[in-house]
Design an enzyme around this catalytic site. Structure first.
Site, PDB file in Angstrom:
ATOM      1  CB  THR A  11     -77.586 -22.841  52.580  1.00  0.00           C
ATOM      2  OG1 THR A  11     -77.740 -22.731  53.997  1.00  0.00           O
ATOM      3  CG2 THR A  11     -76.251 -23.528  52.310  1.00  0.00           C
ATOM      4  CG  ASN A  13     -76.278 -24.315  57.943  1.00  0.00           C
ATOM      5  OD1 ASN A  13     -75.139 -24.684  58.196  1.00  0.00           O
ATOM      6  ND2 ASN A  13     -77.352 -24.796  58.543  1.00  0.00           N
ATOM      7  CE  LYS A  16     -79.628 -26.852  55.654  1.00  0.00           C
ATOM      8  NZ  LYS A  16     -80.795 -26.088  55.216  1.00  0.00           N
ATOM      9  CD  GLU A  43     -90.388 -12.840  53.684  1.00  0.00           C
ATOM     10  OE1 GLU A  43     -91.207 -13.439  54.400  1.00  0.00           O
ATOM     11  OE2 GLU A  43     -90.546 -11.701  53.229  1.00  0.00           O
ATOM     12  CG  ASP A  72     -87.360 -26.068  53.151  1.00  0.00           C
ATOM     13  OD1 ASP A  72     -86.674 -25.346  53.888  1.00  0.00           O
ATOM     14  OD2 ASP A  72     -88.583 -26.204  53.289  1.00  0.00           O
ATOM     15  N   GLY A 154     -81.023 -29.431  66.200  1.00  0.00           N
ATOM     16  CA  GLY A 154     -82.477 -29.487  65.992  1.00  0.00           C
ATOM     17  C   GLY A 154     -83.135 -30.591  66.811  1.00  0.00           C
ATOM     18  CE1 TYR A 155     -88.622 -30.092  66.729  1.00  0.00           C
ATOM     19  CE2 TYR A 155     -87.749 -29.680  64.521  1.00  0.00           C
ATOM     20  CZ  TYR A 155     -88.603 -29.337  65.557  1.00  0.00           C
ATOM     21  OH  TYR A 155     -89.427 -28.259  65.429  1.00  0.00           O
ATOM     22  CG  ASP A 156     -80.121 -34.519  64.990  1.00  0.00           C
ATOM     23  OD1 ASP A 156     -81.015 -34.877  64.201  1.00  0.00           O
ATOM     24  OD2 ASP A 156     -79.033 -34.036  64.613  1.00  0.00           O
ATOM     25  CG  HIS A 181     -83.307 -35.650  56.462  1.00  0.00           C
ATOM     26  ND1 HIS A 181     -82.448 -35.966  57.482  1.00  0.00           N
ATOM     27  CD2 HIS A 181     -83.599 -34.329  56.648  1.00  0.00           C
ATOM     28  CE1 HIS A 181     -82.248 -34.911  58.261  1.00  0.00           C
ATOM     29  NE2 HIS A 181     -82.938 -33.907  57.768  1.00  0.00           N
TER      30      HIS A 181
HETATM   31  P1  IMP Z   1     -83.764 -26.142  57.231  1.00  0.00           P
HETATM   32  O1  IMP Z   1     -83.829 -27.078  56.082  1.00  0.00           O
HETATM   33  O2  IMP Z   1     -82.363 -25.797  57.606  1.00  0.00           O
HETATM   34  O3  IMP Z   1     -84.639 -24.959  57.047  1.00  0.00           O
HETATM   35  O4  IMP Z   1     -84.297 -26.975  58.476  1.00  0.00           O
HETATM   36  C1  IMP Z   1     -85.508 -26.655  59.102  1.00  0.00           C
HETATM   37  C2  IMP Z   1     -85.579 -27.247  60.471  1.00  0.00           C
HETATM   38  O5  IMP Z   1     -85.838 -28.638  60.392  1.00  0.00           O
HETATM   39  C3  IMP Z   1     -84.331 -27.113  61.335  1.00  0.00           C
HETATM   40  O6  IMP Z   1     -84.266 -25.872  61.981  1.00  0.00           O
HETATM   41  C4  IMP Z   1     -84.563 -28.250  62.333  1.00  0.00           C
HETATM   42  O7  IMP Z   1     -85.489 -27.855  63.319  1.00  0.00           O
HETATM   43  C5  IMP Z   1     -85.219 -29.308  61.467  1.00  0.00           C
HETATM   44  N1  IMP Z   1     -84.221 -30.217  60.891  1.00  0.00           N
HETATM   45  C6  IMP Z   1     -83.850 -30.337  59.597  1.00  0.00           C
HETATM   46  N2  IMP Z   1     -82.903 -31.279  59.437  1.00  0.00           N
HETATM   47  C7  IMP Z   1     -82.646 -31.748  60.692  1.00  0.00           C
HETATM   48  C8  IMP Z   1     -81.740 -32.733  61.185  1.00  0.00           C
HETATM   49  O8  IMP Z   1     -80.935 -33.351  60.467  1.00  0.00           O
HETATM   50  N3  IMP Z   1     -81.789 -32.937  62.520  1.00  0.00           N
HETATM   51  C9  IMP Z   1     -82.618 -32.293  63.362  1.00  0.00           C
HETATM   52  N4  IMP Z   1     -83.460 -31.348  62.959  1.00  0.00           N
HETATM   53  C10 IMP Z   1     -83.485 -31.081  61.620  1.00  0.00           C
END
Ligand code: IMP
Length: 199
Positions: A11, A13, A16, A43, A72, A154-156, A181
């Protein structure tokens, strides 16, 4: 003293990789993909978390020696048949735009009685270009009808984990990280790695 074996997190990020370093940094030298600026962006063309995590772990692992760990994750909503799932980050129409993602989720959930949802995270460990093992963690909860709280991402602000009455964005990082998770998947990775003869 022997140098620590290297664990590459697939990643760019830094949040993370910092979270993962905090959990397993004493056994590994943890680096992330920012250490390899020449690597192409991989991708995420899979239709499941596992497929996407595999693409990232195997893609990086085929280019570099050592253990590679990818993840993911996303949100699965019961009333939406599991959506947004692997498309969580672009649900609102623009990759990574959390405000748009939350606005669309609120709109889709308007008037729905079934508020059940979960965050899921799948991690893949790879070596020499091939998956060695995969792990999955989830946290069950429910969606609220308006944004609450300023923490997390994100959706927190829309998600209340089971056993609580505040959203992840209100509960703060310590509580979130103790039951998320991602941390649940990562705990399994730690158990797996601790059982290996790592070189
Ligand atoms: P990725 O694993 O970074 O690609 O996460 C994909 C998407 O899932 C993020 O952009 C968020 O929209 C959502 N997501 C994943 N983990 C979280 C979390 O811990 N809190 C809120 N949203 C999450």
């Amino acid at each position: 003293m022997q140098p620590l074996p290297r664990l590459i997190i697939a990643t760019r990020n830094s949040h993370k990789s910092a979270e993962i370093r905090a959990m397993i940094g004493d056994r590994f030298e943890v680096v992330d993909a920012t250490a390899f600026p020449d690597f192409p962006e991989i991708e995420e063309t899979g239709t499941t978390f596992l497929e996407n995590a595999r693409l990232k772990a195997e893609g990086i692992s085929s280019r570099v020696a050592g253990w590679v760990l990818s993840d993911d994750s996303g949100l699965e909503v019961d009333a939406l048949g599991g959506a947004p799932g692997v498309w969580s980050s672009s649900f609102g129409g623009e990759e990574g735009n959390h405000a748009k993602n939350n606005a669309r989720l609120l709109a889709e959930m308007a008037g729905k009685a079934d508020r059940g949802a979960r965050f899921r995270c799948t991690m893949v460990l790879a070596r020499d270009g091939a998956e060695v093992a995969n792990f999955s963690g989830a946290v069950e909860g429910r969606l609220v009808e308006a944004l609450h709280g300023a923490g997390g991402f994100g959706y927190d602000p829309l998600f209340i984990p089971e056993g609580f009455d505040r959203t992840f964005a209100e509960l703060g990082d310590d509580i979130k990280n103790s039951l998320s998770h991602r941390s649940r998947a990562l705990q399994q990775v730690v158990v797996f790695l601790n059982a290996q003869e790592i070189k």
